[in-house]
Design a protein around this motif. Structure first.
Motif, PDB file in Angstrom:
ATOM      1  N   VAL A  96      38.294  32.488  41.968  1.00 33.53           N
ATOM      2  CA  VAL A  96      38.367  33.842  41.438  1.00 33.53           C
ATOM      3  C   VAL A  96      37.037  34.535  41.658  1.00 33.53           C
ATOM      4  O   VAL A  96      35.976  33.940  41.495  1.00 33.53           O
ATOM      5  N   VAL A  97      37.088  35.801  42.039  1.00 34.84           N
ATOM      6  CA  VAL A  97      35.889  36.597  42.206  1.00 34.84           C
ATOM      7  C   VAL A  97      35.730  37.448  40.952  1.00 34.84           C
ATOM      8  O   VAL A  97      36.648  38.158  40.560  1.00 34.84           O
ATOM      9  N   ALA A  98      34.565  37.342  40.315  1.00 32.25           N
ATOM     10  CA  ALA A  98      34.300  38.124  39.105  1.00 32.25           C
ATOM     11  C   ALA A  98      33.533  39.381  39.482  1.00 32.25           C
ATOM     12  O   ALA A  98      32.626  39.344  40.306  1.00 32.25           O
ATOM     13  N   ALA A  99      33.907  40.495  38.874  1.00 35.51           N
ATOM     14  CA  ALA A  99      33.214  41.761  39.096  1.00 35.51           C
ATOM     15  C   ALA A  99      32.931  42.406  37.752  1.00 35.51           C
ATOM     16  O   ALA A  99      33.805  42.447  36.885  1.00 35.51           O
ATOM     17  N   GLU A 100      31.707  42.886  37.587  1.00 37.74           N
ATOM     18  CA  GLU A 100      31.340  43.606  36.363  1.00 37.74           C
ATOM     19  C   GLU A 100      31.072  45.051  36.746  1.00 37.74           C
ATOM     20  O   GLU A 100      30.292  45.322  37.658  1.00 37.74           O
ATOM     21  N   VAL A 101      31.728  45.964  36.046  1.00 41.81           N
ATOM     22  CA  VAL A 101      31.561  47.387  36.300  1.00 41.81           C
ATOM     23  C   VAL A 101      30.881  48.005  35.086  1.00 41.81           C
ATOM     24  O   VAL A 101      31.348  47.848  33.958  1.00 41.81           O
ATOM     25  N   VAL A 102      29.768  48.692  35.330  1.00 37.62           N
ATOM     26  CA  VAL A 102      29.026  49.348  34.262  1.00 37.62           C
ATOM     27  C   VAL A 102      29.124  50.843  34.484  1.00 37.62           C
ATOM     28  O   VAL A 102      28.862  51.344  35.587  1.00 37.62           O
ATOM     29  N   LYS A 158      40.596  40.083  48.018  1.00 40.73           N
ATOM     30  CA  LYS A 158      41.387  39.481  46.938  1.00 40.73           C
ATOM     31  C   LYS A 158      41.087  40.217  45.649  1.00 40.73           C
ATOM     32  O   LYS A 158      40.049  40.867  45.521  1.00 40.73           O
ATOM     33  N   ALA A 159      41.993  40.101  44.712  1.00 40.60           N
ATOM     34  CA  ALA A 159      41.846  40.817  43.450  1.00 40.60           C
ATOM     35  C   ALA A 159      40.776  40.154  42.582  1.00 40.60           C
ATOM     36  O   ALA A 159      40.852  38.965  42.305  1.00 40.60           O
ATOM     37  N   PRO A 160      39.758  40.927  42.191  1.00 39.90           N
ATOM     38  CA  PRO A 160      38.716  40.349  41.356  1.00 39.90           C
ATOM     39  C   PRO A 160      39.121  40.356  39.882  1.00 39.90           C
ATOM     40  O   PRO A 160      39.980  41.128  39.465  1.00 39.90           O
ATOM     41  N   LEU A 199      23.332  57.243  32.816  1.00 37.81           N
ATOM     42  CA  LEU A 199      23.594  58.679  32.865  1.00 37.81           C
ATOM     43  C   LEU A 199      24.926  59.064  33.500  1.00 37.81           C
ATOM     44  O   LEU A 199      25.618  59.939  32.999  1.00 37.81           O
ATOM     45  N   GLY A 200      25.304  58.460  34.588  1.00 40.71           N
ATOM     46  CA  GLY A 200      26.555  58.770  35.267  1.00 40.71           C
ATOM     47  C   GLY A 200      26.733  57.830  36.442  1.00 40.71           C
ATOM     48  O   GLY A 200      25.842  57.040  36.760  1.00 40.71           O
ATOM     49  N   GLY A 201      27.879  57.884  37.081  1.00 43.68           N
ATOM     50  CA  GLY A 201      28.151  57.002  38.205  1.00 43.68           C
ATOM     51  C   GLY A 201      28.505  55.604  37.740  1.00 43.68           C
ATOM     52  O   GLY A 201      28.906  55.400  36.590  1.00 43.68           O
ATOM     53  N   LEU A 202      28.342  54.628  38.639  1.00 41.99           N
ATOM     54  CA  LEU A 202      28.733  53.250  38.343  1.00 41.99           C
ATOM     55  C   LEU A 202      27.717  52.258  38.903  1.00 41.99           C
ATOM     56  O   LEU A 202      27.030  52.555  39.876  1.00 41.99           O
ATOM     57  N   LYS A 203      27.707  51.099  38.276  1.00 47.48           N
ATOM     58  CA  LYS A 203      27.052  49.925  38.840  1.00 47.48           C
ATOM     59  C   LYS A 203      28.144  48.870  38.908  1.00 47.48           C
ATOM     60  O   LYS A 203      28.862  48.656  37.940  1.00 47.48           O
ATOM     61  N   VAL A 204      28.296  48.239  40.059  1.00 43.86           N
ATOM     62  CA  VAL A 204      29.302  47.191  40.222  1.00 43.86           C
ATOM     63  C   VAL A 204      28.590  45.937  40.702  1.00 43.86           C
ATOM     64  O   VAL A 204      27.899  45.964  41.722  1.00 43.86           O
ATOM     65  N   LYS A 205      28.763  44.860  39.931  1.00 44.90           N
ATOM     66  CA  LYS A 205      28.148  43.590  40.312  1.00 44.90           C
ATOM     67  C   LYS A 205      29.252  42.602  40.660  1.00 44.90           C
ATOM     68  O   LYS A 205      30.147  42.341  39.861  1.00 44.90           O
ATOM     69  N   VAL A 206      29.215  42.092  41.882  1.00 45.88           N
ATOM     70  CA  VAL A 206      30.169  41.091  42.355  1.00 45.88           C
ATOM     71  C   VAL A 206      29.350  39.887  42.796  1.00 45.88           C
ATOM     72  O   VAL A 206      28.611  39.975  43.783  1.00 45.88           O
ATOM     73  N   GLY A 207      29.465  38.818  42.060  1.00 46.74           N
ATOM     74  CA  GLY A 207      28.635  37.649  42.355  1.00 46.74           C
ATOM     75  C   GLY A 207      27.179  38.012  42.169  1.00 46.74           C
ATOM     76  O   GLY A 207      26.788  38.549  41.142  1.00 46.74           O
TER      77      GLY A 207
END
Length: 184
Positions: free
Chosen positions: A112-118, A141-143, A154-162
Motif C-alpha cells: 500500500v502506498v500512503a499519502a498525507e495531504v495537508v 495505484k490507489a494510495p 495559508l493556502g494550496g496543498l502539501k502532499v507527502k508520498v513516502g
C-alpha cells in the motif's frame, strides 16, 4: 509536531521489533490502527508530547503515563506492553519515529502506498476524491490517503508520498518569492 514523524535509526529498530511481534501474533492491522490513534493524539496533545519528551520525567512515570493512556484508549496488550517497554528503556521521545517506521514497514509488507495531504482548510468530499484520483493516476495505484489541516500554509496543498514531498502551499511560494527578491 507532524514533522516529528520521521524514522530514525533507533525508531526504526523499535518499529521493526513491534512489527515483527504484531506479524507473529496476527495483530498487524490492530496495532497499526492503535498507532494511528496514538499519532493523532501526539499531534493534538501537548500533554502527551510533554510526558514523552520531558527530560525531568522519570522513566517509571513515563511508563505509568503511557500505559494509562493505552488502557484508556483500550489498546491491545501488544501495543500497551510495547509503549511500557519503550518508556522503560528511556525511548518514549522516539515514539513518532517508531510510528513512522511501523507505517513504512506496513506499507512495504502490504504494497500500500500512503499519502498525507495537508491543506490550510478542511477539504470537501469532492476535493478529497479529486486528489485521490490524481494520486492514483500519478502513482499507478490507489494510495491510502490521510488529510490534515495546517492553517500556517495559508493556502494550496502539501502532499507527502513516502519520502517525497510535493509542496504547492501558498506559504512556500511566498517564501520563494521573498528569497528571489532578496537575491535581486
Amino acid at each position: 509536531m507532524a514533522d516529528d514523524f520521521r524514522t530514525t535509526e533507533v525508531g526504526g529498530r523499535y518499529a521493526q521489533a513491534l512489527f515483527d511481534l504484531a506479524l507473529e501474533t496476527g495483530r498487524v492491522e490492530s496495532v497499526r490502527a492503535e498507532l494511528k490513534s496514538l499519532k493523532a493524539a501526539w499531534i493534538d496533545s501537548s500533554d502527551l508530547r510533554r510526558l514523552a519528551t520531558s527530560p525531568i520525567m522519570a522513566a517509571d512515570e513515563q511508563v505509568k503515563g503511557l500505559v494509562a493512556i493505552a488502557e484508556k484508549a483500550k489498546f491491545g496488550a501488544t501495543t500497551r506492553n510495547f509503549l511500557g517497554l519503550l518508556a522503560q528503556n528511556g525511548r518514549a521521545r522516539d515514539l513518532p519515529a517508531v510510528i513512522a517506521g511501523f507505517e513504512r514497514l506496513h506499507s512495504a509488507h502490504t504494497g500500500v502506498v500512503a499519502a498525507e495531504v495537508v491543506s490550510a482548510v478542511p477539504l470537501s468530499t469532492a476535493q478529497t476524491k479529486s486528489i485521490q484520483s490524481a494520486l492514483s493516476q500519478a502513482l499507478g495505484k490507489a494510495p491510502e490517503m490521510t488529510a490534515r489541516v495546517d492553517p500556517s500554509i495559508l493556502g494550496g496543498l502539501k502532499v507527502k508520498v513516502g519520502s517525497r514531498l510535493f509542496d504547492a502551499s501558498l506559504k512556500t511560494k511566498l517564501d520563494q518569492m521573498k528569497f528571489a527578491l532578496k537575491r535581486a
